[in-house]
Scaffold this active site. Structure first.
Site, PDB file in Angstrom:
ATOM      1  N   THR A 249      42.659  46.426  63.817  1.00 50.24           N
ATOM      2  CA  THR A 249      43.672  46.249  64.868  1.00 50.24           C
ATOM      3  C   THR A 249      44.948  45.722  64.227  1.00 50.24           C
ATOM      4  O   THR A 249      46.055  46.172  64.550  1.00 50.24           O
ATOM      5  CB  THR A 249      43.158  45.267  65.946  1.00 50.24           C
ATOM      6  OG1 THR A 249      42.078  45.882  66.629  1.00 50.24           O
ATOM      7  CG2 THR A 249      44.262  44.925  66.936  1.00 50.24           C
ATOM      8  N   GLU A 253      48.558  47.579  64.184  1.00 51.21           N
ATOM      9  CA  GLU A 253      49.764  46.971  64.754  1.00 51.21           C
ATOM     10  C   GLU A 253      50.859  46.798  63.697  1.00 51.21           C
ATOM     11  O   GLU A 253      52.043  46.952  63.987  1.00 51.21           O
ATOM     12  CB  GLU A 253      49.439  45.628  65.420  1.00 51.21           C
ATOM     13  CG  GLU A 253      48.508  45.730  66.635  1.00 51.21           C
ATOM     14  CD  GLU A 253      48.999  46.667  67.723  1.00 51.21           C
ATOM     15  OE1 GLU A 253      50.229  46.876  67.831  1.00 51.21           O
ATOM     16  OE2 GLU A 253      48.160  47.212  68.466  1.00 51.21           O
TER      17      GLU A 253
END
Ligand SMILES: [Ca+2]
Ligand SMILES: [Ca+2]
Ligand SMILES: [Ca+2]
Length: 433
Positions: A249, A253
């Site tokens: 993640t 990002e």
């Protein structure tokens, strides 16, 4: 799981699905639209910048770029206060993924050999804070907020989530966003349900773009606390059982933060991510590792490649993600060479070896004048504040030995702060007899 969440929302609030915000795993595209509403034309500017970055000749060098990072852990319940070891492991995982050193690159299908890329970007926890003091690169803030998401998202939108970036609102203020990649780790669940894993700001670098204010999105990355590291004891569950986490993640990002779009271009086959060598897709893959799909016809070096679930910018499971493409690598390097060049160029935060100027002040205590001697560097100006923080004097500094006339100061304690290009270099306490 998006539907599950919407259902939950509907039952709880009694409002129709049509009124639901389009909240999902990564909200960066929504963030752009949100900003466009506040600053008309932003989405166009992002698109223009995207084109610009894409067309800029890149790979100026094979140099490895190193980005100083600060993790802001904003926690309410103790399990959200992640141990240092989890943050350290996340940095290792980022350095694998952005250096193509992750062992699972061997799982990438051969179809993508022609496009696989190595960004040669590395990350390190900051060792010097914006005041010039030593730091672990991790800040910890206890908050009384059990979550940074609540129903006020329906009216306030991202302003609710942005509070994690504001000390006055239960979060933690960013460090100098030109010099540090700020990553906030917090809880954004709703009624115990995790539906949003993170969001990030794409590069702006535009003079008219508001930075670090409550008027806009404050620059950096926000992630849900269970997504960090691969040694995190907190289970990630989005309603369908435990999800295996490999720190991707944060990789995803930071991809956004360095200019990348979702690989499917946030739309059907008519929409793409603006990068030539990433296969287009008509939708995100849905947390699965379905390698049978080829949803859009594309021509990448004359080949119609299948949907690339191996790509970090897809929504595939972290266990099947393992690659960036050359085009993605070049775009991210270009962003570091242009829009975000202050992260890597002459960045005092960037190296453990960075030698900050050393200052001596004499005499101290003082009477009618003070001399400041600067070694190992330079400063542009200094400020003198009283102990309440009120600014008393501000002076430009042009020489290594600088005299201040202090005859007009009253007796008491003052703080002298040294600055260079807006960057705090340090401060000293002085006392007037
Ligand atoms: Ca698409
Ligand atoms: Ca593409
Ligand atoms: Ca295709």
């Amino acid at each position: 799981m998006k539907k599950l969440y919407l259902l939950l929302f509907t039952v709880w609030s009694g409002i129709s699905i049509a009124q639901m915000p389009d909240v999902e795993r990564c909200m960066t595209p929504q963030a752009i639209l949100h900003q466009d509403a506040k600053t008309p034309g932003y989405a166009d500017l992002v698109r223009e910048q995207f084109e610009l970055a894409k067309n800029t000749p890149v790979m100026k060098s094979d140099e490895e770029y190193v980005i100083p990072v600060v993790f802001h852990i904003v926690w309410n319940s103790p399990q959200e206060n992640l141990a240092d070891s989890i943050i350290h492991r996340q940095i290792e995982l980022l350095n694998q993924d952005f250096g193509r050193k992750n062992p699972d690159t061997i799982n990438m299908r051969e179809d993508f050999d022609i496009v696989k890329g190595n960004p040669r970007i590395q990350f390190k926890l900051a060792t010097i804070d914006p005041d010039g003091n030593p730091t672990t690169g991790i800040t910890r803030t206890q908050t009384n907020k059990t979550s940074f998401f609540d129903l006020s998202f329906l009216t306030a939108g991202f302003d609710v989530l942005e509070e994690v970036k504001q000390t006055d609102n239960g979060g933690m203020d960013p460090w100098n966003q030109e010099r540090y990649l700020n990553i906030w780790v917090c809880n954004m669940s709703f009624l115990g349900q995790t539906f949003l894993l993170g969001y990030a700001t794409p590069p702006d670098g535009l003079p008219n773009w508001p930075q670090g204010t409550t008027d806009g999105l404050s620059d950096g990355v926000v992630v849900q606390y269970q997504t960090v590291g691969d040694n995190n004891p907190n289970m990630l569950d989005m309603g369908q059982g435990a999800i295996e986490v490999k720190g991707r993640t944060v990789t995803h990002e930071i991809g956004h933060y360095l200019g990348l779009r979702h690989i499917w271009g946030d739309g059907d086959c008519a929409e793409d991510d603006g990068i030539d060598d990433t296969p287009n897709a008509d939708d995100q893959s849905n947390f699965d590792c379905d390698d049978t799909k080829n949803t859009c016809v594309d021509d990448i070096f004359g080949i119609d490649l299948p949907d690339m679930i191996e790509n970090y910018m897809d929504y595939s499971a972290e266990t099947c993600q393992n690659s960036f493409t050359k085009g993605q690598a070049m775009l991210m390097r270009s962003v570091l060479e242009n829009q975000r060049e202050k992260l890597i160029n002459n960045n005092p935060a960037n190296t453990a070896e960075a030698v900050l100027p050393d200052f001596s002040i004499y005499p101290n205590p003082f009477d009618n004048d003070v001399t400041i001697s600067i070694k190992n560097g330079k400063m542009d100006y200094l400020e003198v504040r009283d102990i309440t923080g009120k600014l008393i004097m501000e002076e430009k500094v042009t020489q290594d030995i600088h005299h201040i006339n202090t005859s007009h100061l009253q007796k008491g304690v003052y703080i002298v702060s040294f600055k260079n290009s807006g960057q705090q270099l340090g401060s000293r306490k002085i006392v007037k007899h």
